[in-house]
Every structure is written in structure tokens, then in C-alpha cells.
Write a protein that holds these residues in place. Structure first.
Motif, PDB file in Angstrom:
ATOM      1  N   SER A 137       0.818  -1.208   0.000  1.00 42.74           N
ATOM      2  CA  SER A 137       0.000   0.000   0.000  1.00 42.74           C
ATOM      3  C   SER A 137       0.856   1.264   0.000  1.00 42.74           C
ATOM      4  CB  SER A 137      -0.929   0.020   1.213  1.00 42.74           C
ATOM      5  OG  SER A 137      -0.191   0.082   2.415  1.00 42.74           O
TER       6      SER A 137
ATOM      7  N   THR B  54      -9.008  -1.443  -0.328  1.00 40.80           N
ATOM      8  CA  THR B  54      -8.894  -0.655   0.905  1.00 40.80           C
ATOM      9  C   THR B  54      -7.913   0.502   0.731  1.00 40.80           C
ATOM     10  OG1 THR B  54      -9.324  -2.632   2.226  1.00 40.80           O
ATOM     11  CG2 THR B  54      -8.313  -0.767   3.363  1.00 40.80           C
ATOM     12  N   SER B  55      -6.744   0.195   0.191  1.00 38.60           N
ATOM     13  CA  SER B  55      -5.713   1.206  -0.004  1.00 38.60           C
ATOM     14  C   SER B  55      -6.163   2.269  -1.004  1.00 38.60           C
ATOM     15  CB  SER B  55      -4.430   0.525  -0.497  1.00 38.60           C
ATOM     16  OG  SER B  55      -3.412   1.463  -0.699  1.00 38.60           O
TER      17      SER B  55
ATOM     18  N   ALA C 237      -9.210   3.153  -1.820  1.00 39.04           N
ATOM     19  CA  ALA C 237     -10.287   3.964  -1.262  1.00 39.04           C
ATOM     20  C   ALA C 237      -9.740   5.031  -0.312  1.00 39.04           C
ATOM     21  CB  ALA C 237     -11.284   3.071  -0.530  1.00 39.04           C
ATOM     22  N   LYS C 238      -8.744   4.663   0.506  1.00 42.19           N
ATOM     23  CA  LYS C 238      -8.175   5.614   1.452  1.00 42.19           C
ATOM     24  C   LYS C 238      -7.411   6.721   0.732  1.00 42.19           C
ATOM     25  CE  LYS C 238      -7.441   7.219   5.516  1.00 42.19           C
ATOM     26  NZ  LYS C 238      -8.567   7.803   6.267  1.00 42.19           N
TER      27      LYS C 238
ATOM     28  N   THR D  50     -10.123   9.050  -0.861  1.00 43.48           N
ATOM     29  CA  THR D  50     -10.819   9.957   0.057  1.00 43.48           C
ATOM     30  C   THR D  50      -9.902  11.037   0.623  1.00 43.48           C
ATOM     31  OG1 THR D  50     -10.448   8.389   1.881  1.00 43.48           O
ATOM     32  CG2 THR D  50     -12.553   8.245   0.709  1.00 43.48           C
ATOM     33  N   SER D  51      -8.589  10.815   0.533  1.00 44.37           N
ATOM     34  CA  SER D  51      -7.636  11.822   1.014  1.00 44.37           C
ATOM     35  C   SER D  51      -7.273  12.817  -0.089  1.00 44.37           C
ATOM     36  CB  SER D  51      -6.364  11.145   1.537  1.00 44.37           C
ATOM     37  OG  SER D  51      -5.665  10.514   0.475  1.00 44.37           O
TER      38      SER D  51
ATOM     39  N   ARG E 166      -4.734  -0.782   5.222  1.00 43.86           N
ATOM     40  CA  ARG E 166      -5.260   0.446   5.838  1.00 43.86           C
ATOM     41  C   ARG E 166      -4.188   1.120   6.692  1.00 43.86           C
ATOM     42  NH1 ARG E 166      -9.691   3.193   6.491  1.00 43.86           N
ATOM     43  NH2 ARG E 166     -10.155   4.308   8.424  1.00 43.86           N
TER      44      ARG E 166
ATOM     45  N   THR F  55      -1.420   2.602   4.387  1.00 43.28           N
ATOM     46  CA  THR F  55      -1.866   3.813   3.687  1.00 43.28           C
ATOM     47  C   THR F  55      -1.917   5.003   4.638  1.00 43.28           C
ATOM     48  OG1 THR F  55      -3.214   2.436   2.233  1.00 43.28           O
ATOM     49  CG2 THR F  55      -3.666   4.793   2.227  1.00 43.28           C
ATOM     50  N   LEU F  56      -2.408   4.784   5.852  1.00 46.74           N
ATOM     51  CA  LEU F  56      -2.460   5.865   6.841  1.00 46.74           C
ATOM     52  C   LEU F  56      -1.061   6.412   7.133  1.00 46.74           C
ATOM     53  CD1 LEU F  56      -5.098   4.468   9.367  1.00 46.74           C
ATOM     54  CD2 LEU F  56      -5.357   6.492   7.920  1.00 46.74           C
TER      55      LEU F  56
END
Length: 251
Positions: free
Chosen positions: A20, A57-58, A60-61, A64-65, A216, A219-220
Motif C-alpha cells: 500500500s 482498501t488502499s 479507497a483511502k 478519500t484523502s 489500511r 496507507t495511513l
């Protein structure tokens, strides 16, 4: 079976965490499936199942960022899908081994260039779309969609490097857009593996859950740490994938 699944979940978490951020997670997850005794065809299919969940998941994050350019994706993402379909249908007819040397050389070039370039991906230099860069983006997305469906190793690295080179993205936006395109080619290939019955869902579902968590978290951290984290990991993973391929050639 329980120990095998726990081992694969740990490997899947690590693979998705790294993938990710900079791509290349397959060099962890695919060997892990093989070590656990999963037959090669089911390894590829089950890994594609679990890694696609992580990729979603990656992606999408990152989206959205604000690190996925959907105007660009509108132009080039469909060609990734088309390329992946053609790639999967071609792989059954052509021996993959002839790609090894070429891909190895390209991965080494990408990793070494990124290592020694002080400016690549350090800041976002995107200045808008032109007919030329859209055409180059279509060519890149189609080629790497085909490559991912046909062969696979290093797709994330090539996508990120190509998008940075064509559009002047920094590593964060390069990673976000690369993950989105990689998800498109992943889910296309996944449908093909599912159609041919090459997915072990008993193993794949728990591994997918662990990979979603890993993706997740990765990516964060990538969004928080930015270029300073992504660039060195990108270089390391490009060279690691190249080394893995070189070892396969030597064997």
C-alpha cells in the motif's frame, strides 16, 4: 490448517502494509502461499483474491484523502482493464520466462534511477492535462494492465514511476493513482481466476481480512509521513523484486 492460516495472515498483513506504500507486496505473499503448501495455480488465484481486497482498501483511502486524480482515471483506467483482460487471455499461450530478463533490467533501472535522483517525486509538479500526457497515460495504463494480467511482478513500481514521470506527481499522488490503477487490473484478473476455479476461499478469506488491516495501516502511515517514507521504500521494493527475479533466473 490453523497454523498455516495464521502464518499466511501474518505474511499477508506485512505484504499489504508494504504494498500500500510502495508496491511489491507480492514478493512476500506469493512465496508465503507456496511455503504453506498451496499449489501454484491456487497460490496465484488465492493471492489475487486477498490482495485485491487489500488493494481496494488502499485505493479507497488514497481516494478519500484527495490523492487520486479521477479526471485522469476517467481517461486511462478503462485501458488498464482492457489490457488486463488481454494479458490474462494471452498468458495461457506464451511462455512467461522470456519476460524475466527484460523486466529485471527495467526494475533495476527504475530502482537505481529513483535512488540517485534527488528531485523525482519530491514535490508535486503536476500542471494539467495535454493531449500528449493523456496519450502517454493511456499507453502506460494499457501496457501495465496487460503486463499485470500476463505476468505481474513489479506492476505497482512501474505504475508509480510512470505516473510520476509523465504527470510530475510527487510520490504520495503517484502512489494513490498507481494503487487505483493496480486495483482495476487486480479485480479484472481476479474474475478470471474465479471463473477458472483457482481460488481457495477457506484460506483466502482470513488472509484477505489481515491484508485489509495491513493495507489500511500502511496507507495511513504513507499519507502521514509522505514522500520521505514512500521514496526509500519504493526504491527498496523495486530492487527487492528485481533481486527475487534474478534469483529465479539463477535457479
Amino acid at each position: 490448517m490453523v497454523i498455516k492460516i495464521i502464518f499466511l495472515c501474518i505474511a499477508g498483513f506485512a505484504a499489504a502494509f508494504i504494498d500500500s506504500i510502495a508496491g511489491g507486496g507480492g514478493i512476500i505473499s506469493v512465496p508465503a502461499y507456496l511455503i504453506a503448501g498451496v499449489p501454484p495455480h491456487f497460490t496465484l488465484g488465492t493471492n489475487k483474491f486477498s490482495s485485491t481486497a487489500a488493494s481496494l482498501t488502499s485505493s479507497a483511502k488514497f481516494a478519500t484523502s484527495g490523492n487520486v486524480n479521477f479526471k485522469l482515471m476517467k481517461y486511462i483506467a478503462p485501458f488498464t482493464l482492457i489490457g488486463a483482460v488481454i494479458g490474462v487471455n494471452t498468458v495461457v499461450r506464451i511462455n512467461q520466462k522470456y519476460l524475466y530478463v527484460l523486466v529485471l533490467i527495467l526494475l533495476l533501472a527504475v530502482g537505481i534511477y529513483s535512488l540517485f535522483s534527488k528531485t523525482i517525486g519530491e514535490e508535486d509538479k503536476f500542471k494539467g492535462f495535454t493531449k500528449k500526457n493523456i496519450l502517454l497515460g493511456i499507453l502506460l495504463s494499457f501496457s501495465l494492465g496487460f503486463y499485470d494480467g500476463f505476468f505481474g511482478p513489479g506492476t505497482g513500481s512501474f505504475l508509480m514511476f510512470g505516473l510520476i514521470g509523465i504527470y510530475g506527481f510527487d510520490f504520495v499522488k503517484g502512489a494513490g493513482n498507481a494503487r487505483f490503477l493496480n486495483f482495476i487490473s487486480n479485480i479484472t484478473s481476479l474474475f478470471m481466476f474465479a471463473f477458472y476455479g483457482r481460488i481457495n476461499y477457506i484460506i483466502g478469506i482470513p488472509v484477505a481480512v489481515s491484508m485489509i488491516i495491513g493495507a489500511r495501516l500502511g496507507t495511513l502511515i504513507a499519507l502521514k509521513k509522505g514522500v520521505k517514507l514512500i521514496k526509500p521504500i519504493f526504491v527498496c521494493m523495486s530492487l527487492a523484486v528485481a533481486l527475487k527475479m534474478l534469483l529465479n533466473i539463477i535457479k
